[in-house]
Design a protein around this motif. Structure first.
Motif, PDB file in Angstrom:
ATOM      1  N   LEU A   1       2.852  -3.342  14.693  1.00 51.60           N
ATOM      2  CA  LEU A   1       2.477  -2.967  13.335  1.00 51.60           C
ATOM      3  C   LEU A   1       1.318  -1.989  13.395  1.00 51.60           C
ATOM      4  N   SER A   2       1.374  -0.997  12.542  1.00 50.70           N
ATOM      5  CA  SER A   2       0.301   0.000  12.501  1.00 50.70           C
ATOM      6  C   SER A   2      -0.497  -0.195  11.214  1.00 50.70           C
ATOM      7  N   TRP A   3      -1.584   0.573  11.115  1.00 50.39           N
ATOM      8  CA  TRP A   3      -2.375   0.522   9.894  1.00 50.39           C
ATOM      9  C   TRP A   3      -1.587   1.081   8.719  1.00 50.39           C
ATOM     10  N   GLY A   4      -0.602   1.932   9.003  1.00 48.15           N
ATOM     11  CA  GLY A   4       0.277   2.437   7.953  1.00 48.15           C
ATOM     12  C   GLY A   4       1.081   1.309   7.312  1.00 48.15           C
ATOM     13  N   ASN A   5       1.579   0.374   8.151  1.00 43.50           N
ATOM     14  CA  ASN A   5       2.301  -0.782   7.632  1.00 43.50           C
ATOM     15  C   ASN A   5       1.396  -1.636   6.751  1.00 43.50           C
ATOM     16  N   VAL A   6       0.170  -1.837   7.191  1.00 43.07           N
ATOM     17  CA  VAL A   6      -0.798  -2.611   6.411  1.00 43.07           C
ATOM     18  C   VAL A   6      -1.102  -1.893   5.098  1.00 43.07           C
ATOM     19  N   GLY A   7      -1.219  -0.576   5.166  1.00 42.02           N
ATOM     20  CA  GLY A   7      -1.477   0.212   3.965  1.00 42.02           C
ATOM     21  C   GLY A   7      -0.350   0.108   2.943  1.00 42.02           C
ATOM     22  N   ILE A   8       0.895   0.112   3.422  1.00 37.57           N
ATOM     23  CA  ILE A   8       2.039  -0.030   2.517  1.00 37.57           C
ATOM     24  C   ILE A   8       1.997  -1.395   1.831  1.00 37.57           C
ATOM     25  N   ALA A   9       1.719  -2.439   2.598  1.00 39.47           N
ATOM     26  CA  ALA A   9       1.620  -3.781   2.021  1.00 39.47           C
ATOM     27  C   ALA A   9       0.491  -3.845   0.996  1.00 39.47           C
ATOM     28  N   ALA A  10      -0.659  -3.238   1.317  1.00 41.35           N
ATOM     29  CA  ALA A  10      -1.789  -3.231   0.382  1.00 41.35           C
ATOM     30  C   ALA A  10      -1.446  -2.453  -0.884  1.00 41.35           C
ATOM     31  N   LEU A  11      -0.727  -1.341  -0.725  1.00 39.25           N
ATOM     32  CA  LEU A  11      -0.310  -0.551  -1.879  1.00 39.25           C
ATOM     33  C   LEU A  11       0.607  -1.366  -2.800  1.00 39.25           C
ATOM     34  N   LEU A  12       1.541  -2.084  -2.217  1.00 41.63           N
ATOM     35  CA  LEU A  12       2.449  -2.910  -3.017  1.00 41.63           C
ATOM     36  C   LEU A  12       1.697  -4.031  -3.737  1.00 41.63           C
TER      37      LEU A  12
ATOM     38  N   GLY B   1      -1.435  -3.828  -4.594  1.00 43.41           N
ATOM     39  CA  GLY B   1      -2.194  -3.132  -5.632  1.00 43.41           C
ATOM     40  C   GLY B   1      -1.336  -2.827  -6.850  1.00 43.41           C
ATOM     41  N   ILE B   2      -0.093  -2.425  -6.620  1.00 39.25           N
ATOM     42  CA  ILE B   2       0.830  -2.166  -7.732  1.00 39.25           C
ATOM     43  C   ILE B   2       1.065  -3.455  -8.517  1.00 39.25           C
ATOM     44  N   ASN B   3       1.277  -4.570  -7.799  1.00 39.15           N
ATOM     45  CA  ASN B   3       1.470  -5.860  -8.479  1.00 39.15           C
ATOM     46  C   ASN B   3       0.242  -6.261  -9.280  1.00 39.15           C
TER      47      ASN B   3
ATOM     48  N   LEU C   1       0.079  -4.034 -12.358  1.00 41.42           N
ATOM     49  CA  LEU C   1       1.048  -4.471 -13.368  1.00 41.42           C
ATOM     50  C   LEU C   1       0.588  -5.753 -14.065  1.00 41.42           C
ATOM     51  N   SER C   2      -0.033  -6.631 -13.309  1.00 41.29           N
ATOM     52  CA  SER C   2      -0.538  -7.870 -13.896  1.00 41.29           C
ATOM     53  C   SER C   2      -1.626  -7.591 -14.922  1.00 41.29           C
ATOM     54  N   ILE C   3      -2.500  -6.653 -14.597  1.00 38.32           N
ATOM     55  CA  ILE C   3      -3.561  -6.288 -15.542  1.00 38.32           C
ATOM     56  C   ILE C   3      -2.966  -5.602 -16.758  1.00 38.32           C
ATOM     57  N   TRP C   4      -2.049  -4.655 -16.527  1.00 42.78           N
ATOM     58  CA  TRP C   4      -1.440  -3.883 -17.606  1.00 42.78           C
ATOM     59  C   TRP C   4      -0.634  -4.773 -18.555  1.00 42.78           C
TER      60      TRP C   4
ATOM     61  N   SER D   1      -3.844 -11.078 -11.497  1.00 40.32           N
ATOM     62  CA  SER D   1      -4.470 -10.134 -10.570  1.00 40.32           C
ATOM     63  C   SER D   1      -5.506 -10.801  -9.666  1.00 40.32           C
ATOM     64  N   CYS D   2      -6.343 -11.672 -10.207  1.00 38.77           N
ATOM     65  CA  CYS D   2      -7.344 -12.357  -9.367  1.00 38.77           C
ATOM     66  C   CYS D   2      -6.667 -13.232  -8.328  1.00 38.77           C
ATOM     67  N   ASN D   3      -5.638 -13.972  -8.744  1.00 41.64           N
ATOM     68  CA  ASN D   3      -4.914 -14.820  -7.797  1.00 41.64           C
ATOM     69  C   ASN D   3      -4.253 -13.989  -6.704  1.00 41.64           C
ATOM     70  N   LEU D   4      -3.689 -12.834  -7.061  1.00 46.23           N
ATOM     71  CA  LEU D   4      -3.060 -11.964  -6.072  1.00 46.23           C
ATOM     72  C   LEU D   4      -4.074 -11.446  -5.056  1.00 46.23           C
ATOM     73  N   ILE D   5      -5.224 -11.041  -5.543  1.00 45.76           N
ATOM     74  CA  ILE D   5      -6.246 -10.494  -4.650  1.00 45.76           C
ATOM     75  C   ILE D   5      -6.787 -11.577  -3.726  1.00 45.76           C
ATOM     76  N   VAL D   6      -7.061 -12.772  -4.268  1.00 46.01           N
ATOM     77  CA  VAL D   6      -7.538 -13.880  -3.442  1.00 46.01           C
ATOM     78  C   VAL D   6      -6.477 -14.263  -2.412  1.00 46.01           C
ATOM     79  N   ALA D   7      -5.221 -14.341  -2.846  1.00 44.58           N
ATOM     80  CA  ALA D   7      -4.137 -14.695  -1.922  1.00 44.58           C
ATOM     81  C   ALA D   7      -3.983 -13.640  -0.827  1.00 44.58           C
ATOM     82  N   ALA D   8      -4.141 -12.372  -1.179  1.00 41.05           N
ATOM     83  CA  ALA D   8      -4.026 -11.309  -0.184  1.00 41.05           C
ATOM     84  C   ALA D   8      -5.154 -11.391   0.845  1.00 41.05           C
TER      85      ALA D   8
END
Length: 176
Positions: A9-20, A22-24, A27-30, A36-43
């Motif tokens: 796994l590269s940092w690019g793979n980690v970045g894609i996961a972080a981007l996804l 972030g999108i979630n 969307l939760s905030i919007w 959103s808080c639960n997602l960030i804590v879980a991540a």
């Protein structure tokens, strides 16, 4: 014929996961879902846990020591039993943890060893790179089965409580 190629796994793979994630969260905030808080804590929790687990597993994979391999499997089994006994169960009874531990660890280890030996043709059957992931998946399946089974039995006992108590008063054994 088995291929020993591993995809790093590269940092690019980690970045894609972080981007996804972030999108979630966005969307939760919007959508005002409040997740959103639960997602960030879980991540963050996921990153911390997987980092520690990766460091431990790297050592186990390199040493191939059966004591460490089965020790790791036992730790995973204890965590699975704790999850089922204390976090998922709506009702508890004395000795529930030990019964759950024996059911989960016993079944997963036997199936994992036989599966690795005969289905995956691993020699020895407890080869760490195959055995630990296999047992981890089996623990996950066992957790679901034991949770459903315990829930069903406890609900049945609760709904038939009067009948069971009457039978016990008339001398029935606990197995009738």
């Amino acid at each position: 014929m088995e291929s020993n190629t591993q995809t790093a796994l590269s940092w690019g793979n980690v970045g894609i996961a972080a981007l996804l994630l972030g999108i979630n969260a966005g969307l939760s905030i919007w959508l005002k879902l409040g997740l959103s808080c639960n997602l960030i804590v879980a991540a963050l929790r996921c990153v911390a846990q997987l980092t520690v687990l990766g460091m431990v597993l790297k050592q186990i994979f390199e040493t191939q020591n059966p004591v460490y391999i089965f020790g790791m499997a036992l730790v995973l089994g204890v965590l699975a039993a704790v999850e089922v006994s204390y976090w998922r169960a709506k009702r508890r009874f004395p000795g529930m943890f030990m019964g759950t531990l024996c059911a989960i660890v016993g079944s997963a280890l036997v199936v994992g060893l036989f599966g690795n030996a005969y289905a995956l043709n691993m020699d020895p059957a407890y080869t760490a790179v195959k055995f630990i992931p296999t047992v981890g998946m089996l623990f996950g399946n066992c957790m679901i089965g034991v949770s459903i089974g315990l829930g069903t039995v406890m609900d049945a006992l609760d709904s038939r409580r009067d009948r069971i108590e009457a039978m016990l008063c008339f001398g029935a054994s606990r197995w009738e």
